[in-house]
Design a protein around this motif. Sequence first.
Motif, PDB file in Angstrom:
ATOM      1  N   ASP A  94       0.811  -1.222   0.000  1.00 13.40           N
ATOM      2  CA  ASP A  94       0.000   0.000   0.000  1.00 13.40           C
ATOM      3  C   ASP A  94       0.843   1.270   0.000  1.00 13.40           C
ATOM      4  O   ASP A  94       0.335   2.352   0.230  1.00 13.40           O
ATOM      5  N   GLY A  95       2.139   1.118  -0.248  1.00 13.97           N
ATOM      6  CA  GLY A  95       3.039   2.262  -0.228  1.00 13.97           C
ATOM      7  C   GLY A  95       3.739   2.423   1.110  1.00 13.97           C
ATOM      8  O   GLY A  95       4.697   3.181   1.231  1.00 13.97           O
ATOM      9  N   TRP A  96       3.255   1.681   2.101  1.00 15.18           N
ATOM     10  CA  TRP A  96       3.824   1.775   3.445  1.00 15.18           C
ATOM     11  C   TRP A  96       4.151   0.397   3.997  1.00 15.18           C
ATOM     12  O   TRP A  96       5.226   0.152   4.505  1.00 15.18           O
ATOM     13  N   ARG A  97       3.204  -0.528   3.855  1.00 16.52           N
ATOM     14  CA  ARG A  97       3.392  -1.866   4.402  1.00 16.52           C
ATOM     15  C   ARG A  97       3.190  -2.930   3.332  1.00 16.52           C
ATOM     16  O   ARG A  97       2.430  -2.744   2.389  1.00 16.52           O
ATOM     17  N   CYS A  98       3.849  -4.044   3.553  1.00 15.14           N
ATOM     18  CA  CYS A  98       3.786  -5.194   2.646  1.00 15.14           C
ATOM     19  C   CYS A  98       2.937  -6.276   3.311  1.00 15.14           C
ATOM     20  O   CYS A  98       3.289  -6.764   4.381  1.00 15.14           O
ATOM     21  N   HIS A  99       1.852  -6.633   2.675  1.00 13.05           N
ATOM     22  CA  HIS A  99       0.915  -7.600   3.253  1.00 13.05           C
ATOM     23  C   HIS A  99       0.829  -8.856   2.386  1.00 13.05           C
ATOM     24  O   HIS A  99       0.703  -8.761   1.165  1.00 13.05           O
ATOM     25  N   LEU A 100       0.850 -10.001   3.038  1.00 14.83           N
ATOM     26  CA  LEU A 100       0.737 -11.284   2.357  1.00 14.83           C
ATOM     27  C   LEU A 100      -0.566 -11.962   2.761  1.00 14.83           C
ATOM     28  O   LEU A 100      -0.864 -12.080   3.957  1.00 14.83           O
ATOM     29  N   GLY A 127      10.196  -0.896  -2.573  1.00 10.31           N
ATOM     30  CA  GLY A 127      10.651  -0.123  -1.417  1.00 10.31           C
ATOM     31  C   GLY A 127      10.148  -0.636  -0.084  1.00 10.31           C
ATOM     32  O   GLY A 127      10.329   0.010   0.948  1.00 10.31           O
ATOM     33  N   GLY A 128       9.532  -1.790  -0.086  1.00  9.88           N
ATOM     34  CA  GLY A 128       9.025  -2.362   1.160  1.00  9.88           C
ATOM     35  C   GLY A 128      10.153  -2.794   2.076  1.00  9.88           C
ATOM     36  O   GLY A 128      11.239  -3.159   1.623  1.00  9.88           O
TER      37      GLY A 128
END
Length: 139
Positions: free
Chosen positions: A66-72, A102-103
């Motif tokens: 989301d531009g800030w966090r990486c979610h799986l 950039g995550g």
Amino acid sequence: MSDLHIRAAEPSELDAVLAFWKDAAEGTSISDDGTGMARLLARDPESLLLAECDGELAGTVIAGFDGWRCHLYRLAVHPRHRRRGVARALLAAAEERFVSLGGRRGDAMVLDRNESAHHAWRAAGYAREPQWSRWVKPL
């Protein structure tokens, strides 16, 4: 695996992915429908990664950033293909994607009752953070 290939899903494949999850994934989600999946790909076209083995869908993972966090989400491997490196390959591809965007840290939604998944996530270097709980509100 003789012919394992990881790639981003196409919008035309969403029905097949939803059907795949009925056999390969644990549990269901409120967004497990064509509309929710189409919205995901419209916002982030490369977020749904598919693993194919010899031309057959073997596994999936949603690698959302989301531009800030990486979610799986939705790491799922068909029972016929488990314990053959499919999940490891999907997570490696997701992590490469995150790094290129950039995550800095990936987090995963893992069902508490899915003990076999816990082993897979630990083997991939992920650890549960006991200080967090997921709070939700259906909209």
